[in-house]
Motif scaffolding. Structure first.
Motif, PDB file in Angstrom:
ATOM      1  N   PHE A   1      79.197  33.404 157.746  1.00 24.98           N
ATOM      2  CA  PHE A   1      79.790  34.352 157.236  1.00 24.98           C
ATOM      3  C   PHE A   1      80.512  34.884 157.577  1.00 24.98           C
ATOM      4  N   TYR A   2      82.106  35.523 156.723  1.00 26.46           N
ATOM      5  CA  TYR A   2      83.538  36.054 157.169  1.00 26.46           C
ATOM      6  C   TYR A   2      83.137  37.863 156.726  1.00 26.46           C
ATOM      7  N   ILE A   3      83.595  37.979 157.300  1.00 27.75           N
ATOM      8  CA  ILE A   3      83.911  39.591 157.350  1.00 27.75           C
ATOM      9  C   ILE A   3      85.292  39.908 157.469  1.00 27.75           C
ATOM     10  N   LYS A   4      86.339  40.821 156.451  1.00 28.07           N
ATOM     11  CA  LYS A   4      87.428  41.186 156.465  1.00 28.07           C
ATOM     12  C   LYS A   4      87.756  42.519 156.070  1.00 28.07           C
ATOM     13  N   ALA A   5      88.398  43.129 156.906  1.00 22.75           N
ATOM     14  CA  ALA A   5      88.883  44.511 156.066  1.00 22.75           C
ATOM     15  C   ALA A   5      88.957  45.019 154.614  1.00 22.75           C
ATOM     16  N   LEU A   6      88.678  45.955 154.436  1.00 21.97           N
ATOM     17  CA  LEU A   6      88.821  46.031 152.090  1.00 21.97           C
ATOM     18  C   LEU A   6      90.480  45.988 152.246  1.00 21.97           C
ATOM     19  N   ASP A   7      91.116  46.267 153.258  1.00 21.79           N
ATOM     20  CA  ASP A   7      92.282  46.612 152.545  1.00 21.79           C
ATOM     21  C   ASP A   7      93.190  45.635 153.189  1.00 21.79           C
ATOM     22  N   ASP A   8      92.626  44.561 154.518  1.00 24.93           N
ATOM     23  CA  ASP A   8      94.398  43.875 155.348  1.00 24.93           C
ATOM     24  C   ASP A   8      93.529  43.007 155.067  1.00 24.93           C
ATOM     25  N   ASP A   9      94.187  41.981 154.637  1.00 21.13           N
ATOM     26  CA  ASP A   9      94.292  40.465 154.887  1.00 21.13           C
ATOM     27  C   ASP A   9      94.402  39.414 155.664  1.00 21.13           C
ATOM     28  N   THR A  10      95.156  39.598 157.010  1.00 15.65           N
ATOM     29  CA  THR A  10      95.664  39.169 157.695  1.00 15.65           C
ATOM     30  C   THR A  10      94.000  39.298 158.925  1.00 15.65           C
ATOM     31  N   VAL A  11      92.945  39.640 158.826  1.00 15.16           N
ATOM     32  CA  VAL A  11      92.268  39.889 160.362  1.00 15.16           C
ATOM     33  C   VAL A  11      91.132  39.399 159.287  1.00 15.16           C
ATOM     34  N   PHE A  12      90.414  38.410 159.970  1.00 13.94           N
ATOM     35  CA  PHE A  12      89.466  37.377 159.912  1.00 13.94           C
ATOM     36  C   PHE A  12      88.753  37.402 160.441  1.00 13.94           C
ATOM     37  N   HIS A  13      87.268  37.036 160.947  1.00 16.67           N
ATOM     38  CA  HIS A  13      86.223  37.082 161.360  1.00 16.67           C
ATOM     39  C   HIS A  13      85.411  35.796 160.539  1.00 16.67           C
ATOM     40  N   LEU A  14      84.151  35.260 161.714  1.00 16.05           N
ATOM     41  CA  LEU A  14      83.880  34.460 161.181  1.00 16.05           C
ATOM     42  C   LEU A  14      82.751  34.292 162.340  1.00 16.05           C
ATOM     43  N   ILE A  15      81.816  34.548 161.632  1.00 14.44           N
ATOM     44  CA  ILE A  15      80.499  34.030 162.414  1.00 14.44           C
ATOM     45  C   ILE A  15      79.309  33.689 162.369  1.00 14.44           C
ATOM     46  N   LEU A  16      78.292  32.331 162.613  1.00 14.17           N
ATOM     47  CA  LEU A  16      77.312  31.790 162.265  1.00 14.17           C
ATOM     48  C   LEU A  16      76.677  32.573 162.538  1.00 14.17           C
ATOM     49  N   PRO A  17      75.650  32.135 161.399  1.00 17.94           N
ATOM     50  CA  PRO A  17      73.770  33.249 161.758  1.00 17.94           C
ATOM     51  C   PRO A  17      73.240  32.391 162.442  1.00 17.94           C
ATOM     52  N   VAL A  18      72.210  32.767 162.943  1.00 17.64           N
ATOM     53  CA  VAL A  18      70.841  32.552 164.511  1.00 17.64           C
ATOM     54  C   VAL A  18      70.191  32.183 163.671  1.00 17.64           C
ATOM     55  N   ARG A  19      69.197  30.731 163.913  1.00 21.65           N
ATOM     56  CA  ARG A  19      67.954  30.771 162.992  1.00 21.65           C
ATOM     57  C   ARG A  19      66.949  31.484 163.918  1.00 21.65           C
ATOM     58  N   THR A  20      65.962  31.770 162.949  1.00 24.08           N
ATOM     59  CA  THR A  20      65.108  32.737 163.502  1.00 24.08           C
ATOM     60  C   THR A  20      64.003  32.412 162.435  1.00 24.08           C
ATOM     61  N   TYR A  21      62.310  32.658 163.162  1.00 22.17           N
ATOM     62  CA  TYR A  21      61.345  31.746 162.263  1.00 22.17           C
ATOM     63  C   TYR A  21      60.289  32.642 162.380  1.00 22.17           C
TER      64      TYR A  21
END
Length: 378
Positions: free
Chosen positions: A358-378
């Protein structure tokens, strides 16, 4: 060699070049700092053969005399002792004199140190940078771009290329990408390139961290030249060389989702503090994992369970939730790193499912972008 210099200028230059000096080098002379005096001023150099830093102190600046050169010459002095000595000298001026047997006398007020020097001729030469890939960028923007990406480089040497940040220049845009294969940080900025073209280089994360510590928060331009195996950052009185990492950086563009099933807008500070609290009980062995669940009426639940310690639940009100319900787990540390790098009061998180990045961005700024892989939990 003999000169008198303002102590605060000397201290600052020594601190800058010390960032390139390593005590663990296989070349003994590189544990020293090289000083070269000419009629223009004094140049200090520190190097560990991966990173080299050269700092120049002019004889005068803005009409004030900084260095009085009595005799030109050069010497290499043990960095550890020299840096401690200049920091603790009693007066505002320092006199440094090298005698014929390389013995170096450092005087300030009533204090006098004698240091055994080494022959500067034996000090390795700095790389000669002749590159046509050049551009300039304000120092404060460069510092920001480093801060917003370098934390995501890999700390493991199993894939050395991932310990660096991939700099791509294309169509007057600089894109910096860092990933450790569990997360990704990307920052873009518009730049003025000298002769267009597109090229790519991978700069070690360690080098960028050291560079960031030296740069001032100013709008002064930093000139950057990239060659096949070196990069040079050049400011008014400083040259910072770093080797580049060999190999091809992975194509990260295919990791970035093109669609999303759930979009959530949150207040950055409130979300960061909530994740921080949940991580207090997140078990270290469990990779500091927190659970994130959407609830009715725009509420998000953040929770963490550690069988030996206990559990924590907290609900925060989102600004908006669009799309499917969601239950996902991720590393609290990765999320907090990303949120701290975003300079925005509100963020948008886009999810494509519980096991997809999933990715995270600032609401008002497209120049910074972060992507994180989730962790499988049972």
């Amino acid at each position: 060699m003999k000169f008198i210099i303002q102590r605060d200028y000397l201290v600052r230059s020594v601190q800058d070049v010390m960032k390139a000096v390593s005590s663990r080098t296989t070349i003994p002379i590189l544990t020293g700092i090289k000083l070269v005096t000419t009629n223009e001023g004094v140049t200090l150099t520190g190097s560990d053969s991966d990173v080299s830093i050269e700092s120049f102190i002019p004889t005068e600046e803005a009409g004030d005399e900084i260095v009085e050169v009595k005799e030109t010459g050069s010497i290499v002095l043990q960095a550890r002792f020299f840096s401690e000595i200049v920091k603790k000298l009693p007066k505002d001026t320092v006199e440094i004199e090298v005698q014929s047997n390389l013995l170096t006398i450092i005087r300030s007020g009533k204090a006098e140190f004698n240091l055994n020097g080494l022959d500067a001729e034996e000090y390795p030469h700095l790389p000669q940078i002749e590159g046509n890939h050049g551009f300039s960028i304000p120092a404060d923007l460069l510092k920001n771009m480093i801060r917003q990406t370098v934390f995501a480089v890999s700390t493991s040497e199993t894939r050395p290329i991932l310990t660096g940040v991939n700099w791509k220049v294309e169509d007057n845009t600089l894109q910096c990408i860092a990933t450790d294969s569990h997360r990704l940080a990307m920052r873009t900025a518009n730049i003025e390139t000298e002769n267009g073209g597109s090229y790519s280089a991978v700069i070690p994360g360690k080098s960028l961290n050291e560079l960031s510590k030296i740069l001032d928060d100013t709008t002064d331009l930093v000139d950057i030249v990239i060659t096949e195996n070196q990069v040079l950052f050049k400011t008014k009185h400083l040259l910072f060389f770093s080797r580049l990492l060999d190999g091809n950086y992975p194509d990260t563009s295919r990791l970035i989702p093109t669609e999303s099933k759930t979009e959530i807008v949150l207040a950055t500070k409130e979300f960061l503090q909530s994740i921080d609290r949940a991580s207090l009980l997140a078990k270290e062995a469990n990779n500091n994992v927190v659970k994130f669940t959407t609830m009715p009426e725009g509420v998000v639940e953040i929770s963490s369970t550690s069988p030996e310690i206990g559990k924590v639940n907290e609900e925060i009100q989102s600004k908006s939730i669009d799309g499917e319900e969601l239950k996902i787990s991720f590393s609290a540390k990765y999320m907090m790193d990303a949120l701290k790098a975003l300079e925005s009061s509100e963020i948008r998180i886009s999810f494509t499912g519980a096991m997809r990045p999933f990715y995270i961005k600032a609401l008002d700024d497209d120049t910074v972008f972060h992507l994180i892989l989730p962790v499988r939990t049972y």
